[in-house]
Every structure is written in C-alpha cells, then in structure tokens.
Design a protein around this motif. Sequence first.
Motif, PDB file in Angstrom:
ATOM      1  N   LEU A  98      17.908  14.754  -0.923  1.00  0.00           N
ATOM      2  CA  LEU A  98      18.146  16.149  -0.538  1.00  0.00           C
ATOM      3  C   LEU A  98      17.012  16.690   0.318  1.00  0.00           C
ATOM      4  O   LEU A  98      17.248  17.417   1.290  1.00  0.00           O
ATOM      5  N   ALA A  99      15.781  16.349  -0.049  1.00  0.00           N
ATOM      6  CA  ALA A  99      14.622  16.811   0.723  1.00  0.00           C
ATOM      7  C   ALA A  99      14.678  16.281   2.150  1.00  0.00           C
ATOM      8  O   ALA A  99      14.437  17.014   3.114  1.00  0.00           O
ATOM      9  N   ARG A 139      13.335  21.853  -9.431  1.00  0.00           N
ATOM     10  CA  ARG A 139      11.975  22.410  -9.460  1.00  0.00           C
ATOM     11  C   ARG A 139      10.982  21.575  -8.651  1.00  0.00           C
ATOM     12  O   ARG A 139      10.201  22.144  -7.859  1.00  0.00           O
ATOM     13  N   PRO A 140      10.952  20.231  -8.788  1.00  0.00           N
ATOM     14  CA  PRO A 140      10.006  19.453  -7.975  1.00  0.00           C
ATOM     15  C   PRO A 140      10.204  19.657  -6.476  1.00  0.00           C
ATOM     16  O   PRO A 140       9.227  19.683  -5.708  1.00  0.00           O
ATOM     17  N   PHE A 190      11.303  22.405  -4.996  1.00  0.00           N
ATOM     18  CA  PHE A 190      10.725  23.710  -4.656  1.00  0.00           C
ATOM     19  C   PHE A 190       9.201  23.649  -4.634  1.00  0.00           C
ATOM     20  O   PHE A 190       8.559  24.210  -3.735  1.00  0.00           O
ATOM     21  N   LEU A 191       8.620  22.993  -5.622  1.00  0.00           N
ATOM     22  CA  LEU A 191       7.157  22.929  -5.703  1.00  0.00           C
ATOM     23  C   LEU A 191       6.562  22.161  -4.525  1.00  0.00           C
ATOM     24  O   LEU A 191       5.473  22.500  -4.036  1.00  0.00           O
ATOM     25  N   ASN A 192       7.260  21.130  -4.071  1.00  0.00           N
ATOM     26  CA  ASN A 192       6.789  20.367  -2.905  1.00  0.00           C
ATOM     27  C   ASN A 192       6.930  21.167  -1.617  1.00  0.00           C
ATOM     28  O   ASN A 192       6.144  20.995  -0.676  1.00  0.00           O
ATOM     29  N   LEU A 193       7.932  22.020  -1.582  1.00  0.00           N
ATOM     30  CA  LEU A 193       8.222  22.782  -0.358  1.00  0.00           C
ATOM     31  C   LEU A 193       7.380  24.044  -0.246  1.00  0.00           C
ATOM     32  O   LEU A 193       6.886  24.386   0.831  1.00  0.00           O
ATOM     33  N   ILE A 194       7.192  24.740  -1.368  1.00  0.00           N
ATOM     34  CA  ILE A 194       6.516  26.042  -1.360  1.00  0.00           C
ATOM     35  C   ILE A 194       5.031  25.874  -1.679  1.00  0.00           C
ATOM     36  O   ILE A 194       4.676  25.345  -2.738  1.00  0.00           O
ATOM     37  N   SER A 195       4.189  26.338  -0.770  1.00  0.00           N
ATOM     38  CA  SER A 195       2.746  26.194  -0.985  1.00  0.00           C
ATOM     39  C   SER A 195       1.970  27.484  -0.768  1.00  0.00           C
ATOM     40  O   SER A 195       0.808  27.586  -1.146  1.00  0.00           O
ATOM     41  N   THR A 196       2.587  28.490  -0.174  1.00  0.00           N
ATOM     42  CA  THR A 196       1.873  29.746   0.103  1.00  0.00           C
ATOM     43  C   THR A 196       2.591  30.918  -0.568  1.00  0.00           C
ATOM     44  O   THR A 196       3.754  30.817  -0.951  1.00  0.00           O
ATOM     45  N   ARG A 197       1.875  32.019  -0.698  1.00  0.00           N
ATOM     46  CA  ARG A 197       2.455  33.205  -1.326  1.00  0.00           C
ATOM     47  C   ARG A 197       3.568  33.797  -0.452  1.00  0.00           C
ATOM     48  O   ARG A 197       4.529  34.366  -0.962  1.00  0.00           O
ATOM     49  N   LYS A 198       3.439  33.650   0.847  1.00  0.00           N
ATOM     50  CA  LYS A 198       4.482  34.162   1.736  1.00  0.00           C
ATOM     51  C   LYS A 198       5.786  33.392   1.537  1.00  0.00           C
ATOM     52  O   LYS A 198       6.876  33.972   1.560  1.00  0.00           O
ATOM     53  N   GLU A 199       5.676  32.086   1.328  1.00  0.00           N
ATOM     54  CA  GLU A 199       6.866  31.268   1.074  1.00  0.00           C
ATOM     55  C   GLU A 199       7.481  31.618  -0.283  1.00  0.00           C
ATOM     56  O   GLU A 199       8.703  31.601  -0.439  1.00  0.00           O
ATOM     57  N   ARG A 200       6.636  31.932  -1.268  1.00  0.00           N
ATOM     58  CA  ARG A 200       7.153  32.393  -2.560  1.00  0.00           C
ATOM     59  C   ARG A 200       7.897  33.716  -2.394  1.00  0.00           C
ATOM     60  O   ARG A 200       8.911  33.948  -3.052  1.00  0.00           O
ATOM     61  N   MET A 201       7.382  34.556  -1.513  1.00  0.00           N
ATOM     62  CA  MET A 201       8.039  35.837  -1.252  1.00  0.00           C
ATOM     63  C   MET A 201       9.423  35.620  -0.640  1.00  0.00           C
ATOM     64  O   MET A 201      10.383  36.339  -0.974  1.00  0.00           O
ATOM     65  N   VAL A 202       9.547  34.634   0.231  1.00  0.00           N
ATOM     66  CA  VAL A 202      10.843  34.313   0.836  1.00  0.00           C
ATOM     67  C   VAL A 202      11.835  33.876  -0.237  1.00  0.00           C
ATOM     68  O   VAL A 202      12.996  34.312  -0.260  1.00  0.00           O
ATOM     69  N   CYS A 203      11.378  33.043  -1.160  1.00  0.00           N
ATOM     70  CA  CYS A 203      12.226  32.589  -2.266  1.00  0.00           C
ATOM     71  C   CYS A 203      12.664  33.771  -3.131  1.00  0.00           C
ATOM     72  O   CYS A 203      13.838  33.890  -3.489  1.00  0.00           O
ATOM     73  N   LEU A 204      11.724  34.639  -3.434  1.00  0.00           N
ATOM     74  CA  LEU A 204      12.008  35.810  -4.266  1.00  0.00           C
ATOM     75  C   LEU A 204      13.005  36.743  -3.592  1.00  0.00           C
ATOM     76  O   LEU A 204      13.962  37.227  -4.219  1.00  0.00           O
ATOM     77  N   GLN A 205      12.801  36.989  -2.298  1.00  0.00           N
ATOM     78  CA  GLN A 205      13.706  37.871  -1.567  1.00  0.00           C
ATOM     79  C   GLN A 205      15.098  37.271  -1.469  1.00  0.00           C
ATOM     80  O   GLN A 205      16.105  37.985  -1.506  1.00  0.00           O
ATOM     81  N   SER A 206      15.157  35.954  -1.382  1.00  0.00           N
ATOM     82  CA  SER A 206      16.452  35.278  -1.321  1.00  0.00           C
ATOM     83  C   SER A 206      17.236  35.478  -2.611  1.00  0.00           C
ATOM     84  O   SER A 206      18.449  35.708  -2.589  1.00  0.00           O
ATOM     85  N   VAL A 207      16.539  35.419  -3.747  1.00  0.00           N
ATOM     86  CA  VAL A 207      17.170  35.692  -5.044  1.00  0.00           C
ATOM     87  C   VAL A 207      17.669  37.135  -5.091  1.00  0.00           C
ATOM     88  O   VAL A 207      18.794  37.414  -5.528  1.00  0.00           O
TER      89      VAL A 207
END
Length: 417
Positions: A147-148, A200-201, A203-220
């Motif tokens: 998938l990755a 989860r693995p 997501f953890l491999n893909l997301i490394s910055t707080r801005k990317e976490r924000m994108v994930c959060l906004q998507s939810v």
Amino acid sequence: MLLCNSHWLLGYTHVHTCNSCLGCLMWAFATAIINDVCCLRLATWFSYHLNNFQFQWTWKEWEGALALPVHHCKMRFLIEVFTKCSRLAEHDLLVEQIPVEFRGLIPHEPEPIFKYSSEEDNTAPVEAELVDQLLAAFRNKTAEKDLAVLLDGLVLQYFPELLNNREALVEKKVDILTQCVLQVSAKTISHSFNAFAKFRPLFLNLISTRKERMVCLQSVADFWQLSSQRQSLIMDKLNKMQIIDTVTIINWLFLPETVGGFIRQSLWEILKAALHKTNTTYHRACEAVEAAKGKLEKLSSLDDVAMGSNSDRDELEEQVRKLEEEVDDADTTLTEVYVTLCQKFTETILEHLQNCDSTNHNYNTTWYQCMCEGFQQVLLENHTELVRCIPSLENVFTADIDGRITKLFTQFQTLVS
C-alpha cells in the motif's frame, strides 16, 4: 468532585431523581433561567432524562425559545440537548418522537463526507481516479508495504508537479490516506479503530512533522463534520496511537476557522480528552519508576547478595534509569501542552478584546463567556498537573497582558496555593 468527574454517575443520579419527583423537576427545567455557566452541563444531564422517558417533555412551554437568537442561553441549551440525544438514540427515532416545531434543532444524520468521492462536484477527476485505485487496494486487503508503494506511485503519477515539493507531496499523501482509511471503515466506530490500528505503522512512517499531523487531524474533522461524536472519538484514538499529539490538537482547536466552535460542548470534549491522555501518560511513567525503585530498594536491603542478585540489581538500575528518562520526557511534554494551551487561549482572547475595543463593541459576548468559563473549568480539572507548570505559565500570563485575562490565572493560583 466525584460527581463532576463522572458523567455516567451524574446521569444515573439525574434519572432516579426524575423517577422520584418527575412533575417537580420537569417544571423546574421548563421555568428555570438557564445561564451560560450551567448550560452545557445541564444539557448532558437532561439528555439522559429525555432518553429514559421516551423524549416526553413540556415542549409547548419551550416553543417561545425557538424565536430567540441562536446564541441565547435557552437556544444553546436546546441545541446541546438534541446533540446529546442524537448520540443516545437513532436519528429516525429522534425525529419521530420530537415535536415538529423542534425538529430543525436535531443534528443532521451522522453521515460521512468523503472529499474525494467521484460524486462530489468539487472533486477533480484525477483525484477521484487516484482514490478509486487506492480504495480498491484497501478492499482487496493489500499488504501494508505494498500500500505504501502504491500510494507513493499513484500520487507521483497523478500529481507530478509535487515531485520537487516534498512538504506538499507528503501532505497530499497524508490527506488521501486518512480519507481512504476513514471511508473504508465508516460503518462503525469499531471499524475505524481497527483500521487505524492496522495501518498505524504506515501513518507513523509517513507523518513526521506537526504540520503533517495537522493535515491528518483536519482530514478527520472534514470527513466526520456531521458527527461531533465520531470526530471526538477518532481524534482521541489517534492521539493514543501517537499518530497525532495533544499539541497538534490544541493548535487545531484554536485555528480561526475552528475556535468559534467553543460555544459548543464538542470542542471542549476533544480538548479534555487530549489533556487526559497527556496526564495519564505522565502519571503512568511516574508510577512505573516508583515501582522499579521500590524493587531496587527491596533488593538492596538483602544482607546476603548472591551473584545472581548482583545481576538483578544491575538490570533494575538500568530499568530505573530508562524509566526516569521517560518521566523527564513526559514532564517536558506535559509542560509544553499546558504552556501551548495557555498561550493559544491568551492570544485568542487578547485578539477578541482588542478587536472589540477598537470597534467599540461589547466584548462580553456569549462566545467570550464560554471561552473564559470553559478555560477556568479546564484549569480546575487539571490543577494537579498545572501546579507543576506554574513557573512556565507565569511567563505566559505576564503583567503586560490584559487584566481581564490574567485575572483568570490569578484566581487559579489563589485556589491552588
């Protein structure tokens, strides 16, 4: 304190009070002047009552509230009540049981909004085609590694212009991946939890910055914008899985497009759940190191130490050292979380006060009252952890800050001193 920390106990107590004096309590609810301080809490309790009494109520006496502004305390109370009721009962049942005049206050049916659906007018054909291939891979139970690779290839194939912009490229991947995982698991909250646990693995491999976490959060938030309950539960789960973190949640809550929602209870739920997770992580780390130290002291107190015991002591000392490092990390995170929260609150309220003063408008709006009262409640509920952060927080609530803001922190310091 016990009652304030247990919604289930409050609901149980309220229902049995209704059983013993139904007529008196219904009259009190119908005629009381509901203020902003108790509005949200009362709505939670009252929803239990309605759900347990087939939504019977003296609705006729409340019809006058429907003509009031949406920010009026009675209207806010009704909106919160129906929001809570929608979590306790099926949408169709709620519509059937509630009088026609009040049905406009019932929240929309909690359906997902998939931004990459080919049926959406604002979805580009290229995006829909990409996502359809990715969804097919999810449904075919493609392995995580495959998938990755597929996600990387598809995004570069359909968005070649992002090749030289790594930040935008990763953010696009995060958004698409989050939306697809939510889409394939939208049936129940359990499906969503299991899907994020499975990937989860990735997501953890893909997301490394707080801005990317924000994108994930906004998507939810975008996907479940019609269900505050799903929003809250999934954000809390992602925080516990360390896909996102509490600071990211705080930053999202205080975005200009989000912060107005603090007039509702749902955002406070998200904030309190995030703070609870951070507090729990810190306290568990402290308990673990204390337990390890206890074992070490017990071992050291033995008079005759065998060679095997020396080895055990070395292992315990190493374990204590690592656990102490975890406590230090958790303490640093705890301080960062509460300093960030207080900074965001201060900046937001200060901007509101300055805007109102410059335009000669009354600053004491419903939103302002909700913010201040909610913030005070957060301080009190987390006073044990906040006491540790007071030296750092004193650098936030400085003397040059508006007195209407520093007053809240001064009152808190007086209570805990």
